[in-house]
Design an enzyme around this catalytic site. Structure first.
Site: not given
Ligand code: GRF
Length: 642
Positions: A542, A578
């Site tokens: 998260h 979360d």
């Molecule tokens: C990331 O910032 C993650 O922390 C959040 O969603 C985003 C996903 O990014 N849960 P990606 O698809 O892995 O580039």
């Protein structure tokens, strides 16, 4: 004329050397100095010898000369670094073991790195620091672009305790101050952390030539699943499954011979056992030398000498005389597997408990038992050091050798005995995981990269998205991974989750790894991944320092709130938003960020390192959960790596 041999040392490795050399038809008399009470009456002992007294080396050498020793074989590293081989040779005693100048390859990490660099041997990127403050300022610079971590080593010999593997900058800084305080270190090597499989590869060397033994693998950490502090070695096995036969030739030509040439060029001819500790990536075939030792490994020697079919004496004599060219090209080893598990005293490695009575069916029993930290007190054997004994098993397979070694281990008992229960166990089977994502999939890519680099022992069996056109699916497809889309119908969460479970079932993932999966999971889905320790094998990253800024847009929330710090959190998933137990977090400053995009860019760099790193121990379930509040469920718990 039969030969007289003197083995120097008193540990398990020297027991194995004495045992093997005594079996040589060429050896008539075998002496050990100081030897060990538990080795039995087969060897003539010089028990009063203390190898840590450098001043006594000349006396010892004189005694060896008078006893007409044909070959002295030095076991441990400290006397080699202190010049015992030089003293023996100067008294005319032929010696198997390197001079102090050559043994520096083990005694000084910085020297070893210089030699490797000059010899063109693949090794990790490194920095040398000649003071604590220099080390700290190097770490400061590195913290800006930290990567998967750095290893802090103190320069001198430290019985395996001078090396700290650090995932985070603060750990590395603590390692420097701790090594300075507790190991008296003032010169440090700071080395890039590498991932892969470790191998111990040894060669008998005569200054110019090298004849390789079979490779072995040791287990340095005290606890199961490579947890706890580093030790001298808690177990080993040989051969190592999966090492291709042609690898030995590469080792010889790309590691041992160039290093021997470089040492010779520096006037430090190496005669004895040169031991390369390697990191190897079986997928890419790349390898790096992590360190050199100037002697047999302990406990690797016990398994290698058990498997060695040749007579050891002529090999050692030829190496000492610089005549390895008169020997066959290869050493012969049995096709059997051998495995050793070490029984260590309580308190090892920091302060091993002494004087515990050892109960054992039969003391003198090589090659099944090799004795180290033992002495006789009245008519009983008691513990007298850290690693007390090693139990060896052999068999047609590694599994068989393992079963036998553990059966032998169980015949020895003493109060507080520590041993690992996973020596040679295939604990490193990749964990099958499914990645669930809704968007671009940069975390998916970071995880896949870590797997390919050998940094994470996992296998992505499927990638699943709730959006049919999510870029993450295209990325998965592009590298041949099953890319599944299960698109929800409005308001029908139960049916959607059932469809998700059904889609995943054929791939049998052990863990679900969420990376930007924009849905809350229901208890039903979580139940399908429930472990009997009470949590679900579902993990998420998260983009905030939880419990702050849960819900969508963690970075945006932090930025718009005017926070000075943002961060990322890896947590186990429960049915809340979360809110499951936090496993790993990292904060970063956003005080100077002008846009939310800037925050996000910084955040993703952190995430791509943090997530694979945390998954290393989460997926192998090497953690404990401390409940913060007895009445609550797991939710208020801190997850700690163990
Ligand atoms: C990331 O910032 C993650 O922390 C959040 O969603 C985003 C996903 O990014 N849960 P990606 O698809 O892995 O580039």
């Amino acid at each position: 004329m039969k030969k007289t041999v003197l083995v120097l040392g008193s540990g398990g490795r020297e027991h194995a050397l004495a045992w093997k050399l005594a079996r040589s038809p060429q050896v008539g008399r075998l002496m050990v100095a100081p030897g060990n009470d538990a080795w039995g009456p087969d060897y003539e002992r010089w028990p009063e010898i203390n190898l840590s007294e450098r001043e006594s080396y000349a006396r010892l050498a004189e005694r060896a000369r008078q006893a007409r020793v044909d070959l002295a074989v030095i076991g441990p590293d400290n006397p080699l670094a202190d010049g015992l081989a030089d003293v023996l040779i100067s008294h005319g005693v032929p010696t198997f073991g390197p001079s102090a100048a050559a043994a520096r390859i083990e005694a000084s990490k910085a020297f070893a790195k210089e030699v490797m660099q000059a010899a063109g041997v693949p090794t990790a990127r490194f920095f040398r620091a000649d003071s604590v403050s220099e080390a700290l300022s190097i770490l400061d610079r590195l913290s800006k672009d930290w990567g998967p971590g750095w290893v802090v080593k103190c320069d001198g010999l430290a019985l395996g305790k001078g090396v700290r593997v650090c995932a985070f900058p603060h750990e590395a800084r603590d390692a420097v101050t701790d090594l300075a305080k507790n190991a008296g270190a003032s010169t440090f090597v700071i080395e890039e952390r590498l991932f892969g499989e470790e191998l111990s590869w040894m060669a008998l060397c005569d200054g110019k030539r090298a004849v390789l033994l079979d490779p072995a693998r040791d287990h340095k950490r005290l606890g199961d699943a490579d947890t706890g502090p580093n030790t001298g070695g808690m177990g080993a096995f040989s051969p190592v499954p999966g090492v291709p036969a042609e690898f030995a030739e590469r080792m010889k030509n790309e590691v041992f011979l160039p290093v021997l040439r470089e040492l010779e060029r520096r006037g430090a001819e190496f005669k004895g056992v040169l031991y390369a500790g390697l990191m190897w990536n079986p997928r890419s075939g790349k390898f790096w030398v992590l360190e050199f030792n100037a002697r047999f490994g302990d406990p690797e020697a016990q398994v290698l000498l058990t498997r060695m079919e040749d007579d050891l004496f002529p090999w050692c004599e030829a190496a000492a005389r610089c005549e390895l060219d008169t020997m066959p090209e290869k050493m012969r080893f049995s096709r059997e597997s051998a495995l050793i598990v070490v029984g260590a005293a309580a308190g090892y490695p920091d302060s091993p408990e002494r004087d515990q009575v050892i109960a054992c069916e039969k003391m003198i029993d090589p090659p099944s038992l090799f004795w180290g930290g033992v002495r006789k007190k009245s008519d009983r054997y008691v513990t007298a050091g850290g690693r007390v004994f090693g139990a060896v098993g052999t068999g047609a397979s590694l599994a068989e050798a393992r079963t036998r070694a553990y059966a032998r281990l169980s015949t020895v008992q003493f109060s507080g005995m520590q041993f690992r229960s996973d020596i040679g166990a295939s604990s490193d089977q990749p964990v099958p995981i499914a990645v669930l994502a809704s968007g671009r999939g940069s975390n998916f890519e970071a995880i896949q990269t870590a797997i390919e680099a050998g940094a994470l022992s996992a296998r992505i069996v499927a990638v699943l998205s709730d959006k049919a056109d999510a870029p993450v699916l295209a990325k998965a497809r592009a590298i041949g991974l099953p890319a599944l889309s299960v698109v929800p119908r409005k308001g029908d969460r139960a049916a959607h989750e059932e469809a998700v479970l059904a889609a995943l079932r054929p791939y049998a993932p052990h863990f679900l790894v969420l990376a930007g999966y924009m849905r809350i999971l229901s208890p039903k889905l979580l139940q399908a991944f429930r472990s009997d320790r009470g949590y679900s094998r579902v993990v998420n990253i998260h983009p905030s320092l939880l419990p702050s800024f849960s819900g969508a847009g963690g970075y945006r929330q932090a930025f718009e709130h005017g926070a000075q710090l943002a961060g990322a959190s890896v947590h186990l998933v429960d049915e809340s938003l979360d809110g499951g137990p936090i496993c790993a977090q990292e904060a970063f400053s956003i005080a100077d960020c002008r846009t939310v995009e800037e925050v996000e860019r910084r955040g993703l760099v952190v995430e791509h390192r943090l997530y694979p790193e945390a998954l290393r121990w989460i997926l192998s379930e090497r953690f404990v959960m401390d409940k913060m509040d007895k009445s609550s469920e797991n939710r208020r718990a801190r997850v700690r790596q163990n």
